[in-house]
Design an enzyme around this catalytic site. Structure first.
Site, PDB file in Angstrom:
ATOM      1  N   LEU A 296      11.361 -20.420  -4.983  1.00  0.00           N
ATOM      2  CA  LEU A 296      10.470 -19.440  -4.349  1.00  0.00           C
ATOM      3  C   LEU A 296       9.113 -19.505  -5.048  1.00  0.00           C
ATOM      4  O   LEU A 296       9.042 -19.421  -6.274  1.00  0.00           O
ATOM      5  CB  LEU A 296      11.061 -18.023  -4.465  1.00  0.00           C
ATOM      6  CG  LEU A 296      10.169 -16.877  -4.001  1.00  0.00           C
ATOM      7  CD1 LEU A 296       9.920 -16.936  -2.492  1.00  0.00           C
ATOM      8  CD2 LEU A 296      10.766 -15.518  -4.346  1.00  0.00           C
TER       9      LEU A 296
ATOM     10  N   ASP B 213       0.839  -1.209   0.000  1.00  0.00           N
ATOM     11  CA  ASP B 213       0.000   0.000   0.000  1.00  0.00           C
ATOM     12  C   ASP B 213       0.873   1.257   0.000  1.00  0.00           C
ATOM     13  O   ASP B 213       2.002   1.244   0.486  1.00  0.00           O
ATOM     14  CB  ASP B 213      -0.903  -0.044   1.241  1.00  0.00           C
ATOM     15  CG  ASP B 213      -2.096   0.880   1.109  1.00  0.00           C
ATOM     16  OD1 ASP B 213      -2.328   1.417   0.003  1.00  0.00           O
ATOM     17  OD2 ASP B 213      -2.789   1.078   2.111  1.00  0.00           O
ATOM     18  N   GLY B 214       0.294   2.331  -0.521  1.00  0.00           N
ATOM     19  CA  GLY B 214       0.953   3.637  -0.456  1.00  0.00           C
ATOM     20  C   GLY B 214       1.529   4.124  -1.772  1.00  0.00           C
ATOM     21  O   GLY B 214       2.177   5.176  -1.818  1.00  0.00           O
TER      22      GLY B 214
ATOM     23  N   GLY C  73      -0.066   5.388  -4.339  1.00  0.00           N
ATOM     24  CA  GLY C  73      -0.727   6.637  -4.725  1.00  0.00           C
ATOM     25  C   GLY C  73      -0.182   7.806  -3.918  1.00  0.00           C
ATOM     26  O   GLY C  73       0.173   8.854  -4.468  1.00  0.00           O
TER      27      GLY C  73
ATOM     28  N   ARG D 170      -0.851   9.403  -9.668  1.00  0.00           N
ATOM     29  CA  ARG D 170      -0.854   8.182  -8.855  1.00  0.00           C
ATOM     30  C   ARG D 170      -0.233   7.005  -9.607  1.00  0.00           C
ATOM     31  O   ARG D 170       0.417   6.144  -9.011  1.00  0.00           O
ATOM     32  CB  ARG D 170      -2.298   7.816  -8.471  1.00  0.00           C
ATOM     33  CG  ARG D 170      -2.951   8.785  -7.513  1.00  0.00           C
ATOM     34  CD  ARG D 170      -4.417   8.396  -7.285  1.00  0.00           C
ATOM     35  NE  ARG D 170      -4.548   7.001  -6.936  1.00  0.00           N
ATOM     36  CZ  ARG D 170      -4.370   6.515  -5.709  1.00  0.00           C
ATOM     37  NH1 ARG D 170      -4.056   7.332  -4.718  1.00  0.00           N
ATOM     38  NH2 ARG D 170      -4.497   5.231  -5.461  1.00  0.00           N
TER      39      ARG D 170
ATOM     40  N   TRP E 106     -11.738  -2.387  -8.370  1.00  0.00           N
ATOM     41  CA  TRP E 106     -12.444  -1.968  -9.592  1.00  0.00           C
ATOM     42  C   TRP E 106     -13.152  -0.650  -9.378  1.00  0.00           C
ATOM     43  O   TRP E 106     -13.532   0.031 -10.327  1.00  0.00           O
ATOM     44  CB  TRP E 106     -13.484  -3.029 -10.010  1.00  0.00           C
ATOM     45  CG  TRP E 106     -12.896  -4.349 -10.393  1.00  0.00           C
ATOM     46  CD1 TRP E 106     -12.901  -5.476  -9.632  1.00  0.00           C
ATOM     47  CD2 TRP E 106     -12.221  -4.702 -11.620  1.00  0.00           C
ATOM     48  NE1 TRP E 106     -12.267  -6.504 -10.297  1.00  0.00           N
ATOM     49  CE2 TRP E 106     -11.850  -6.057 -11.516  1.00  0.00           C
ATOM     50  CE3 TRP E 106     -11.892  -4.009 -12.781  1.00  0.00           C
ATOM     51  CZ2 TRP E 106     -11.165  -6.730 -12.535  1.00  0.00           C
ATOM     52  CZ3 TRP E 106     -11.216  -4.680 -13.791  1.00  0.00           C
ATOM     53  CH2 TRP E 106     -10.861  -6.012 -13.661  1.00  0.00           C
TER      54      TRP E 106
ATOM     55  N   HIS F 261       2.466   3.502  -8.953  1.00  0.00           N
ATOM     56  CA  HIS F 261       2.318   2.079  -9.275  1.00  0.00           C
ATOM     57  C   HIS F 261       3.521   1.586 -10.079  1.00  0.00           C
ATOM     58  O   HIS F 261       3.984   0.461  -9.890  1.00  0.00           O
ATOM     59  CB  HIS F 261       1.014   1.828 -10.040  1.00  0.00           C
ATOM     60  CG  HIS F 261      -0.212   2.125  -9.232  1.00  0.00           C
ATOM     61  ND1 HIS F 261      -0.365   1.698  -7.933  1.00  0.00           N
ATOM     62  CD2 HIS F 261      -1.352   2.813  -9.528  1.00  0.00           C
ATOM     63  CE1 HIS F 261      -1.540   2.117  -7.470  1.00  0.00           C
ATOM     64  NE2 HIS F 261      -2.145   2.796  -8.417  1.00  0.00           N
TER      65      HIS F 261
ATOM     66  N   GLU G 116       1.651 -13.440  12.218  1.00  0.00           N
ATOM     67  CA  GLU G 116       2.136 -12.225  12.893  1.00  0.00           C
ATOM     68  C   GLU G 116       1.911 -11.042  11.947  1.00  0.00           C
ATOM     69  O   GLU G 116       2.281 -11.111  10.772  1.00  0.00           O
ATOM     70  CB  GLU G 116       3.628 -12.357  13.220  1.00  0.00           C
ATOM     71  CG  GLU G 116       3.957 -13.511  14.164  1.00  0.00           C
ATOM     72  CD  GLU G 116       3.307 -13.375  15.539  1.00  0.00           C
ATOM     73  OE1 GLU G 116       3.143 -12.239  16.016  1.00  0.00           O
ATOM     74  OE2 GLU G 116       2.952 -14.417  16.123  1.00  0.00           O
TER      75      GLU G 116
ATOM     76  N   ARG H  32      -5.030  -2.561   8.638  1.00  0.00           N
ATOM     77  CA  ARG H  32      -6.166  -3.459   8.410  1.00  0.00           C
ATOM     78  C   ARG H  32      -5.787  -4.543   7.407  1.00  0.00           C
ATOM     79  O   ARG H  32      -4.778  -4.433   6.715  1.00  0.00           O
ATOM     80  CB  ARG H  32      -7.412  -2.687   7.974  1.00  0.00           C
ATOM     81  CG  ARG H  32      -7.185  -1.701   6.845  1.00  0.00           C
ATOM     82  CD  ARG H  32      -8.474  -0.985   6.436  1.00  0.00           C
ATOM     83  NE  ARG H  32      -8.161   0.030   5.437  1.00  0.00           N
ATOM     84  CZ  ARG H  32      -8.093   1.337   5.671  1.00  0.00           C
ATOM     85  NH1 ARG H  32      -8.342   1.805   6.883  1.00  0.00           N
ATOM     86  NH2 ARG H  32      -7.778   2.181   4.708  1.00  0.00           N
ATOM     87  N   ILE H  33      -6.665  -5.559   7.333  1.00  0.00           N
ATOM     88  CA  ILE H  33      -6.398  -6.731   6.493  1.00  0.00           C
ATOM     89  C   ILE H  33      -7.013  -6.555   5.099  1.00  0.00           C
ATOM     90  O   ILE H  33      -6.586  -7.196   4.138  1.00  0.00           O
ATOM     91  CB  ILE H  33      -6.976  -8.015   7.160  1.00  0.00           C
ATOM     92  CG1 ILE H  33      -6.454  -8.185   8.591  1.00  0.00           C
ATOM     93  CG2 ILE H  33      -6.690  -9.260   6.337  1.00  0.00           C
ATOM     94  CD1 ILE H  33      -5.009  -8.539   8.739  1.00  0.00           C
ATOM     95  N   SER H  34      -8.032  -5.689   4.993  1.00  0.00           N
ATOM     96  CA  SER H  34      -8.658  -5.356   3.706  1.00  0.00           C
ATOM     97  C   SER H  34      -9.039  -6.579   2.865  1.00  0.00           C
ATOM     98  O   SER H  34      -8.741  -6.616   1.670  1.00  0.00           O
ATOM     99  CB  SER H  34      -7.752  -4.418   2.903  1.00  0.00           C
ATOM    100  OG  SER H  34      -7.553  -3.216   3.581  1.00  0.00           O
TER     101      SER H  34
HETATM  102  C1  FPP Z   1      -1.873   0.138  -3.278  1.00  0.00           C
HETATM  103  O1  FPP Z   1      -1.468   1.474  -3.333  1.00  0.00           O
HETATM  104  C2  FPP Z   1      -1.393  -0.586  -4.429  1.00  0.00           C
HETATM  105  C3  FPP Z   1      -2.190  -1.179  -5.380  1.00  0.00           C
HETATM  106  C4  FPP Z   1      -3.665  -1.158  -5.333  1.00  0.00           C
HETATM  107  C5  FPP Z   1      -1.609  -1.857  -6.528  1.00  0.00           C
HETATM  108  C6  FPP Z   1      -0.342  -2.604  -6.299  1.00  0.00           C
HETATM  109  C7  FPP Z   1       0.291  -2.785  -7.596  1.00  0.00           C
HETATM  110  C8  FPP Z   1       1.615  -2.717  -7.843  1.00  0.00           C
HETATM  111  C9  FPP Z   1       2.648  -2.618  -6.811  1.00  0.00           C
HETATM  112  C10 FPP Z   1       2.090  -2.753  -9.232  1.00  0.00           C
HETATM  113  C11 FPP Z   1       1.775  -3.951 -10.034  1.00  0.00           C
HETATM  114  C12 FPP Z   1       2.192  -5.222  -9.422  1.00  0.00           C
HETATM  115  C13 FPP Z   1       2.615  -6.315 -10.101  1.00  0.00           C
HETATM  116  C14 FPP Z   1       2.740  -7.595  -9.365  1.00  0.00           C
HETATM  117  C15 FPP Z   1       2.972  -6.288 -11.533  1.00  0.00           C
HETATM  118  P1  FPP Z   1      -2.582   2.584  -3.360  1.00  0.00           P
HETATM  119  O2  FPP Z   1      -2.810   2.974  -4.756  1.00  0.00           O
HETATM  120  O3  FPP Z   1      -3.793   2.109  -2.630  1.00  0.00           O
HETATM  121  O4  FPP Z   1      -1.881   3.739  -2.593  1.00  0.00           O
HETATM  122  P2  FPP Z   1      -2.579   4.852  -1.684  1.00  0.00           P
HETATM  123  O5  FPP Z   1      -3.199   4.144  -0.521  1.00  0.00           O
HETATM  124  O6  FPP Z   1      -1.440   5.731  -1.290  1.00  0.00           O
HETATM  125  O7  FPP Z   1      -3.607   5.564  -2.541  1.00  0.00           O
END
Ligand code: FPP
Length: 248
Positions: free
Chosen positions: A135, A24-25, A27, A37, A73, A41, A211, A198-200
């Site tokens: 892995l 997460d993070g 954006g 944003r 989505w 990614h 853990e 959170r686990i979302s």
């Molecule tokens: C959460 O950050 C991240 C995502 C919803 C997407 C995760 C995708 C990637 C790391 C790139 C693609 C991955 C692969 C495996 C090719 P957020 O957008 O919710 O960030 P925010 O909470 O700061 O808005």
């Protein structure tokens, strides 16, 4: 068959055998830099590369990454399209390297909603790396823990309709075989970056005794050093699985 943590106390070691991450993070990382944003990614993909490599070196056996939830989505359509493009690009560009590194790739989630080209690439990537065992990298895409549990229930009853007459025969062992992570032990360590705690709707069945580690670091800034810090924290945990400290 793998027994769950509620059936049998699992063995554990200093390095988690199975690590699950909510990345997460992205954006916020980008917004802080006045970038779109989507730039976050793109940097997030680089962190995925780094973490796969570090986990391989550290001896993690299973790495499961939450890339796209059933609820994602709901995001603006251009962001969803970019994320899909990133998956396609990553599959086209990285699979060869993953194969050489001994990584076995799997994608879990309801893939029927994805573009047929993406579904095909996923199938090919899984087949190409199926012989690897160093892995096990699993990407959760259009995944939701509740979807997983409902899907497992439906598949179990389709497979064994006679259980409707004898539901008491359904137990953890028979049920969890139908979950999408049936091939892996439960996660020892869960990491969520980006400050939320959170686990979302991630692996809600499998995280029962995991853990949980939360860090404020945004996913694009998460690298080997931050992973080591999480492992160090993990090594300090007392994993009791319901027992008392004195029994350990
Ligand atoms: C959460 O950050 C991240 C995502 C919803 C997407 C995760 C995708 C990637 C790391 C790139 C693609 C991955 C692969 C495996 C090719 P957020 O957008 O919710 O960030 P925010 O909470 O700061 O808005």
């Amino acid at each position: 068959m793998l027994l769950s943590s509620t059936q049998k106390i699992p063995e554990h070691s200093a390095i988690p055998r199975h690590l699950a991450i909510i990345m997460d993070g992205n954006g916020r990382w980008a917004t802080r830099r006045m970038l779109p944003r989507t730039a976050g990614h793109m940097r997030g993909v680089q962190s995925v590369r780094r973490i796969v490599e570090s986990c391989g070196k550290a001896g993690v056996k299973y790495l499961t990454l939450f890339a796209f939830s059933s609820e994602n989505w709901r995001r603006p359509s251009d962001e969803v399209s970019l994320l899909m493009r990133l998956f396609v690009q990553a599959l086209e560009k990285e699979v060869h390297k993953l194969e050489k590194q001994g990584v076995r790739l799997r994608v879990i989630g309801d893939l029927t909603r994805f573009d047929p080209k993406l579904q095909q690439l996923i199938k090919e990537a899984e087949a190409k790396t199926a012989h690897n065992d160093s892995l096990h990298l699993t990407i959760a895409a259009n995944y939701g823990g509740r979807w997983d549990i409902l899907n497992a229930t439906q598949q179990l009853l389709k497979d064994k309709p006679e259980l409707i007459q004898t539901p008491e025969l359904i137990n953890e062992e028979t049920f969890s075989e139908y979950l999408s992570m049936a091939f892996a032990p439960e996660p020892d360590l869960f990491i969520r970056t980006g400050g939320e705690q959170r686990i979302s709707n991630f692996l809600i069945w499998q995280l029962a005794y995991t853990e949980l580690y939360f860090t404020d670091v945004y996913w694009p800034d998460f690298g080997a050093k931050q992973l080591d810090a999480a492992f160090e924290w993990y090594q300090g945990r007392e994993r009791r699985f319901g027992r008392t400290s004195a029994q350990l």
